[in-house]
Design an enzyme around this catalytic site. Structure first.
Site, PDB file in Angstrom:
ATOM      1  CG  ASP A 186     -11.014  -4.361  10.453  1.00  0.00           C
ATOM      2  OD1 ASP A 186     -10.893  -3.515   9.534  1.00  0.00           O
ATOM      3  OD2 ASP A 186     -10.481  -4.237  11.563  1.00  0.00           O
ATOM      4  CD  GLU A 273      -6.038   7.755   9.261  1.00  0.00           C
ATOM      5  OE1 GLU A 273      -5.334   8.368  10.098  1.00  0.00           O
ATOM      6  OE2 GLU A 273      -6.504   6.616   9.474  1.00  0.00           O
TER       7      GLU A 273
HETATM    8  C1  UGA Z   1      -7.095   2.029  12.292  1.00  0.00           C
HETATM    9  C2  UGA Z   1      -7.493   2.602  10.971  1.00  0.00           C
HETATM   10  O1  UGA Z   1      -8.849   2.297  10.689  1.00  0.00           O
HETATM   11  C3  UGA Z   1      -6.564   2.053   9.910  1.00  0.00           C
HETATM   12  O2  UGA Z   1      -6.974   2.446   8.632  1.00  0.00           O
HETATM   13  C4  UGA Z   1      -5.160   2.548  10.227  1.00  0.00           C
HETATM   14  O3  UGA Z   1      -4.252   2.033   9.301  1.00  0.00           O
HETATM   15  C5  UGA Z   1      -4.789   2.091  11.608  1.00  0.00           C
HETATM   16  O4  UGA Z   1      -5.778   2.456  12.564  1.00  0.00           O
HETATM   17  C6  UGA Z   1      -3.475   2.712  12.028  1.00  0.00           C
HETATM   18  O5  UGA Z   1      -3.365   3.245  13.103  1.00  0.00           O
HETATM   19  O6  UGA Z   1      -2.547   2.697  11.250  1.00  0.00           O
HETATM   20  P1  UGA Z   1      -7.436  -0.538  13.072  1.00  0.00           P
HETATM   21  O7  UGA Z   1      -8.820  -0.966  12.915  1.00  0.00           O
HETATM   22  O8  UGA Z   1      -6.948  -0.216  14.430  1.00  0.00           O
HETATM   23  O9  UGA Z   1      -7.141   0.644  12.092  1.00  0.00           O
HETATM   24  O10 UGA Z   1      -6.409  -1.595  12.395  1.00  0.00           O
HETATM   25  P2  UGA Z   1      -6.666  -2.910  11.601  1.00  0.00           P
HETATM   26  O11 UGA Z   1      -8.013  -2.928  11.002  1.00  0.00           O
HETATM   27  O12 UGA Z   1      -6.238  -4.040  12.436  1.00  0.00           O
HETATM   28  O13 UGA Z   1      -5.593  -2.749  10.414  1.00  0.00           O
HETATM   29  C7  UGA Z   1      -5.772  -1.858   9.328  1.00  0.00           C
HETATM   30  C8  UGA Z   1      -5.612  -2.646   8.018  1.00  0.00           C
HETATM   31  O14 UGA Z   1      -4.273  -3.139   7.940  1.00  0.00           O
HETATM   32  C9  UGA Z   1      -6.538  -3.852   7.913  1.00  0.00           C
HETATM   33  O15 UGA Z   1      -7.046  -3.963   6.588  1.00  0.00           O
HETATM   34  C10 UGA Z   1      -5.646  -5.014   8.273  1.00  0.00           C
HETATM   35  O16 UGA Z   1      -5.994  -6.229   7.628  1.00  0.00           O
HETATM   36  C11 UGA Z   1      -4.266  -4.541   7.804  1.00  0.00           C
HETATM   37  N1  UGA Z   1      -3.170  -5.111   8.614  1.00  0.00           N
HETATM   38  C12 UGA Z   1      -3.197  -5.086   9.970  1.00  0.00           C
HETATM   39  C13 UGA Z   1      -2.098  -5.715   7.970  1.00  0.00           C
HETATM   40  O17 UGA Z   1      -2.048  -5.751   6.733  1.00  0.00           O
HETATM   41  N2  UGA Z   1      -1.097  -6.274   8.721  1.00  0.00           N
HETATM   42  C14 UGA Z   1      -1.121  -6.274  10.080  1.00  0.00           C
HETATM   43  O18 UGA Z   1      -0.191  -6.804  10.702  1.00  0.00           O
HETATM   44  C15 UGA Z   1      -2.202  -5.656  10.708  1.00  0.00           C
HETATM   45 MN    MN Z   2      -9.835  -2.106  11.451  1.00  0.00          MN
END
Ligand code: UGA
Ligand code: MN
Length: 335
Positions: A186, A273
């Site tokens: 995203d 991280e």
């Molecule tokens: C933030 C950070 O930018 C992430 O890299 C980090 O993993 C996350 O916080 C964390 O706290 O662990 P954020 O933008 O809040 O991320 O989260 P998302 O973008 O919704 O998810 C991170 C990635 O994991 C995305 O590529 C998303 O597609 C994936 N994801 C999310 C899954 O594979 N499964 C899920 O149920 C939710």
């Molecule tokens: Mn994100």
């Protein structure tokens, strides 16, 4: 008879004298003769020089092969394979998010994209997007297991394991080095993030990320080319106070450790991280900062964006029954 002989001898002598005189006239003084000799030999010398130049050029061409040569010297490692790891999951905005990311990555050469679906199966519409990038890619499904947060942690773990056991296949025959970057589906990426920052990471590269951590920008604080602290609002005491989008590690760092994403990260205050980078045996001194060189107008090459979920109007607002899925008129939408 005898008189005839004398006469012919005299004639011959006269003739020789004539010839000598004539020749002297033709050839001129001794200096002129030398000049003519030089002119004659000069042509030979010129010819030899030309032949030498041709042979030299030909051997130079032989020494320089027509195929590209990948220089392995330190600091000129421009041919590193970029390995991008992207966890992804089904949601209404996933296809457009993945589409934007695919369009960006398709501009980058020497990039292998690893996409891990948070699910048991891969999704054909996602695979179609990946196919159209023409990039080498690996798309696999690994549903988050119990104990892991549903935020891509388990998917990145599986990707790290995949990289370690399929290294030569990912690198291909043209690449000896690689860089691993965790690019979420995203975010918004500038192509220069890949070509100017990630490609040049020798150990651990870190740069600014926009719109993250409760502030407009998080960035490493650089003094004399070294990272001394982090300009962040949230949890600045972490050894590596950086978002997933703000760093990349050289493949050799990944291969020299068995670090993966655990089920929790206390040292990161919940963010994964710093745990990963510390577990890889990295120190702050290892950081190579990027994009800090200018005093002002510094550019942000990656933004931590999030596509908002659209508000889908229910067909019958007053109904207590669960609304049926919206009509997509035969179009594919992950609704
Ligand atoms: C933030 C950070 O930018 C992430 O890299 C980090 O993993 C996350 O916080 C964390 O706290 O662990 P954020 O933008 O809040 O991320 O989260 P998302 O973008 O919704 O998810 C991170 C990635 O994991 C995305 O590529 C998303 O597609 C994936 N994801 C999310 C899954 O594979 N499964 C899920 O149920 C939710
Ligand atoms: Mn994100």
């Amino acid at each position: 008879m005898f008189g005839d002989k004398l006469e012919s001898q005299a004639l011959q002598k006269g003739c020789e004298e004539d010839i000598e005189k004539h020749c002297r006239r033709c050839i001129g003084k001794p200096t002129m003769r030398t000049m003519n000799k030089l002119r004659k030999y000069g042509i030979y010398v010129l010819f030899c020089m030309l032949l030498f130049a041709m042979v030299f050029q030909f051997s130079a061409d032989l020494r320089q092969p027509s195929y590209p040569v990948f220089k392995l010297s330190e600091g000129n490692m421009t041919n590193r394979m970029i390995i991008v790891v992207t966890p992804t999951y089904k949601r209404m905005t996933r296809i457009p998010d993945m589409l934007r990311m695919a369009n960006t990555l398709s501009h980058i050469k020497d990039l292998h994209w690893i996409i891990v679906e948070d699910g048991n199966k891969t999704v054909p519409a996602v695979r179609d997007i990946l196919e159209r990038t023409k990039l080498p890619y690996t798309y696999m499904g690994h549903k988050t297991i119990l104990g892991y947060p549903r935020r891509g942690w388990y998917q990145r773990t599986m990707a790290l394991k995949y990289i370690r056991s399929n290294t030569s296949q990912i690198l291909g025959k043209d690449h000896e080095e690689g860089v691993v970057y965790f690019g979420d589906d995203d975010n918004s990426y500038d192509t220069r993030l890949f070509t100017e920052y990630i490609r040049n990471v020798k150990t651990l590269g870190i740069w600014a990320v926009g719109l993250v951590g409760g502030t407009v920008v998080e960035a490493p604080k650089v003094v004399g080319g070294k990272v001394t602290a982090f300009n962040v609002k949230w949890n600045p005491k972490r050894r590596f106070a950086v978002d997933m989008a703000g760093f990349a590690v050289n493949l050799k760092v990944v291969l020299n450790s068995d670090a993966v994403f655990g089920t929790a990260c206390k040292r990161g205050g919940g963010a994964p991280e710093t745990c990963l980078l510390e577990d890889m045996g990295l120190e702050r001194e290892d950081i190579e900062p990027f994009g800090y060189e200018k005093d002002k107008d510094r550019e942000i090459l990656v933004w931590h964006t999030k596509t908002s979920t659209p508000n889908i109007v229910k067909s019958n607002k007053n109904s207590t029954k669960k609304a049926p899925p919206p009509d997509t008129f035969g179009y594919f939408v992950e609704a």
